[in-house]
Every structure is written in C-alpha cells, then in structure tokens.
Design a protein around this motif. Sequence first.
Motif, PDB file in Angstrom:
ATOM      1  N   ALA A  75      -9.824  17.134  -7.482  1.00 24.23           N
ATOM      2  CA  ALA A  75     -10.211  17.341  -7.079  1.00 24.23           C
ATOM      3  C   ALA A  75      -8.855  16.690  -6.464  1.00 24.23           C
ATOM      4  N   GLU A  76      -9.135  16.235  -5.182  1.00 27.36           N
ATOM      5  CA  GLU A  76      -7.684  15.602  -4.486  1.00 27.36           C
ATOM      6  C   GLU A  76      -8.005  13.877  -4.473  1.00 27.36           C
ATOM      7  N   LEU A  77      -7.118  13.017  -4.303  1.00 24.66           N
ATOM      8  CA  LEU A  77      -6.856  11.494  -4.471  1.00 24.66           C
ATOM      9  C   LEU A  77      -7.763  11.115  -3.175  1.00 24.66           C
ATOM     10  N   PRO A  78      -7.325  11.597  -2.133  1.00 33.23           N
ATOM     11  CA  PRO A  78      -8.497  10.598  -1.178  1.00 33.23           C
ATOM     12  C   PRO A  78     -10.052  11.280  -1.407  1.00 33.23           C
ATOM     13  N   ASP A  79     -10.320  12.195  -1.455  1.00 27.77           N
ATOM     14  CA  ASP A  79     -11.684  12.673  -2.011  1.00 27.77           C
ATOM     15  C   ASP A  79     -12.180  11.560  -3.340  1.00 27.77           C
ATOM     16  N   LEU A  80     -11.616  11.528  -4.141  1.00 26.05           N
ATOM     17  CA  LEU A  80     -12.089  10.334  -4.904  1.00 26.05           C
ATOM     18  C   LEU A  80     -12.295   9.222  -5.217  1.00 26.05           C
ATOM     19  N   VAL A  81     -10.709   8.682  -3.963  1.00 24.16           N
ATOM     20  CA  VAL A  81     -11.057   6.644  -2.975  1.00 24.16           C
ATOM     21  C   VAL A  81     -12.321   7.318  -2.643  1.00 24.16           C
ATOM     22  N   GLU A  82     -12.777   8.339  -1.745  1.00 21.37           N
ATOM     23  CA  GLU A  82     -14.037   8.107  -1.063  1.00 21.37           C
ATOM     24  C   GLU A  82     -14.789   7.920  -1.703  1.00 21.37           C
ATOM     25  N   ALA A  83     -14.833   9.159  -2.255  1.00 23.22           N
ATOM     26  CA  ALA A  83     -16.355   9.150  -3.582  1.00 23.22           C
ATOM     27  C   ALA A  83     -16.705   7.641  -4.830  1.00 23.22           C
ATOM     28  N   ALA A  84     -15.384   6.958  -4.793  1.00 29.17           N
ATOM     29  CA  ALA A  84     -15.910   6.126  -5.256  1.00 29.17           C
ATOM     30  C   ALA A  84     -15.863   4.567  -4.578  1.00 29.17           C
ATOM     31  N   GLU A  85     -15.804   5.405  -2.918  1.00 33.02           N
ATOM     32  CA  GLU A  85     -16.105   4.319  -2.405  1.00 33.02           C
ATOM     33  C   GLU A  85     -14.984   2.340  -2.478  1.00 33.02           C
ATOM     34  N   PHE A  86     -13.652   2.656  -2.481  1.00 28.71           N
ATOM     35  CA  PHE A  86     -12.859   1.986  -2.620  1.00 28.71           C
ATOM     36  C   PHE A  86     -12.378   2.240  -1.417  1.00 28.71           C
ATOM     37  N   ALA A  87     -12.725   3.143  -0.458  1.00 21.58           N
ATOM     38  CA  ALA A  87     -12.051   3.076   1.168  1.00 21.58           C
ATOM     39  C   ALA A  87     -12.105   4.321   1.488  1.00 21.58           C
ATOM     40  N   PRO A  88     -12.676   4.775   3.369  1.00 25.38           N
ATOM     41  CA  PRO A  88     -12.484   6.022   3.974  1.00 25.38           C
ATOM     42  C   PRO A  88     -11.059   6.611   3.062  1.00 25.38           C
ATOM     43  N   ARG A  89     -11.295   8.088   3.055  1.00 25.77           N
ATOM     44  CA  ARG A  89     -10.082   8.950   2.326  1.00 25.77           C
ATOM     45  C   ARG A  89      -9.364   8.729   3.751  1.00 25.77           C
ATOM     46  N   HIS A  90      -9.148   8.608   4.778  1.00 24.21           N
ATOM     47  CA  HIS A  90      -7.836   8.617   5.528  1.00 24.21           C
ATOM     48  C   HIS A  90      -7.068   7.767   5.216  1.00 24.21           C
ATOM     49  N   HIS A  91      -7.859   6.848   4.294  1.00 20.43           N
ATOM     50  CA  HIS A  91      -6.667   5.607   4.291  1.00 20.43           C
ATOM     51  C   HIS A  91      -5.756   5.632   3.827  1.00 20.43           C
ATOM     52  N   VAL A  92      -5.503   6.666   2.769  1.00 23.39           N
ATOM     53  CA  VAL A  92      -5.003   7.345   1.314  1.00 23.39           C
ATOM     54  C   VAL A  92      -3.675   8.469   1.979  1.00 23.39           C
ATOM     55  N   THR A  93      -2.431   7.798   2.316  1.00 25.24           N
ATOM     56  CA  THR A  93      -1.367   8.254   2.908  1.00 25.24           C
ATOM     57  C   THR A  93      -1.165   9.262   2.367  1.00 25.24           C
ATOM     58  N   ARG A  94      -0.356  10.563   3.323  1.00 25.75           N
ATOM     59  CA  ARG A  94      -0.398  11.213   3.007  1.00 25.75           C
ATOM     60  C   ARG A  94       1.558  11.855   3.442  1.00 25.75           C
ATOM     61  N   LYS A  95       1.884  10.817   4.619  1.00 26.94           N
ATOM     62  CA  LYS A  95       3.114  10.727   4.740  1.00 26.94           C
ATOM     63  C   LYS A  95       4.582  10.613   3.661  1.00 26.94           C
ATOM     64  N   ALA A  96       5.458  11.988   4.551  1.00 30.17           N
ATOM     65  CA  ALA A  96       6.717  12.685   4.145  1.00 30.17           C
ATOM     66  C   ALA A  96       7.380  13.274   4.375  1.00 30.17           C
ATOM     67  N   HIS A  97       8.028  12.335   5.944  1.00 24.39           N
ATOM     68  CA  HIS A  97       8.860  12.680   7.003  1.00 24.39           C
ATOM     69  C   HIS A  97       9.993  12.368   6.765  1.00 24.39           C
ATOM     70  N   THR A  98      10.163  11.077   6.085  1.00 24.78           N
ATOM     71  CA  THR A  98      11.607  10.937   5.666  1.00 24.78           C
ATOM     72  C   THR A  98      12.041   9.555   4.332  1.00 24.78           C
TER      73      THR A  98
END
Length: 157
Positions: free
Chosen positions: A77-100
């Motif tokens: 399972a991916e971290l954003p999906d686990l965060v949402e499944a645990a009802e911690f926060a919506p999956r989009h709250h888990v950031t993925r940015k790596a451009h800098t």
Amino acid sequence: MSRQQPIVFETEVRQRFQFLVDAYHTAEPEYSELLLPGVLYKRPDLWVWVFLESGDGAGTGISVSVDLLRHDWPAKAELPDLVEAAEFAPRHHVTRKAHTPDAVRDTLDQNAIWLRRLMPLLLSPEAEALVRKATRQPLNRAGNPKPRNPNTKWKYA
C-alpha cells in the motif's frame, strides 16, 4: 540569492527515517538504484520503501510504500492511501514534491511524520484490515472511483 545545498538521497532518507531502526527495530536500511533510487527498511513482517521518482535527471516525486508480509496474504500500500484509510487525513495531504533539494527534504520530513503515526497501526492486529482498506478502490456503476465519505472525521486534517 542563496544556493540550495545538493542532496544525497540516501543520506536524507536515513536521517529522517532513523526512527524505523531505533523504535521499530528494522534492519539498517538498504540502498538501491536498480530502477529508481530507493531505500528499504525491513522487518520480518513489514518492509518500508522510500523512492525518489525522477525524470530528465531531476527529482519529480517521493514515493513511500509499505509491504505487509503475511504468509497467506502479502500486500503493498502507498503512504497516501494508508493515511486516508486510517482516517488521519485525505490522501492529498501527503506531499510528494521533489523538484528541488528543499522540496525533497520537506517531503521526506512530512512523509516520516505520517509514517511514524501509522507504525503502531501497521504493527497491530488491525494491520491487514488497514492495508485492505487502503488498497480497495470502490467503484460506482460507471466504473469510476467513488468519492470518499464527506462526513469523515479526520484526525490530523
């Protein structure tokens, strides 16, 4: 204008995810560049992967996934999906940015916080139910993903 310090992905991951070794007794992390730069933390019942997704020589995203290792039911399972499944926060709250370099560091910091919150659940008897919930994608009659319940009470949102 200040210049950002370059990153060494493995070093940055090790600094932020050391709690997996210290508190959750994973083996020392393994670094690989087989397909993507990645760091793997292993326990007999759980593996945690941290990947740097890249394109054109620049980082494009950080991906954290968990492999729950059961003899009869291994699952990933991916971290954003686990965060949402645990009802911690919506999956989009888990950031993925790596451009800098700073974005990589910030994303690793935030992902480590989410994973630290999830670890007690991932090592509990409810781990299988959580991973099943995280990987299940309920669909509507048209075959599109159903929207999440609007009445969800998020723990950290």
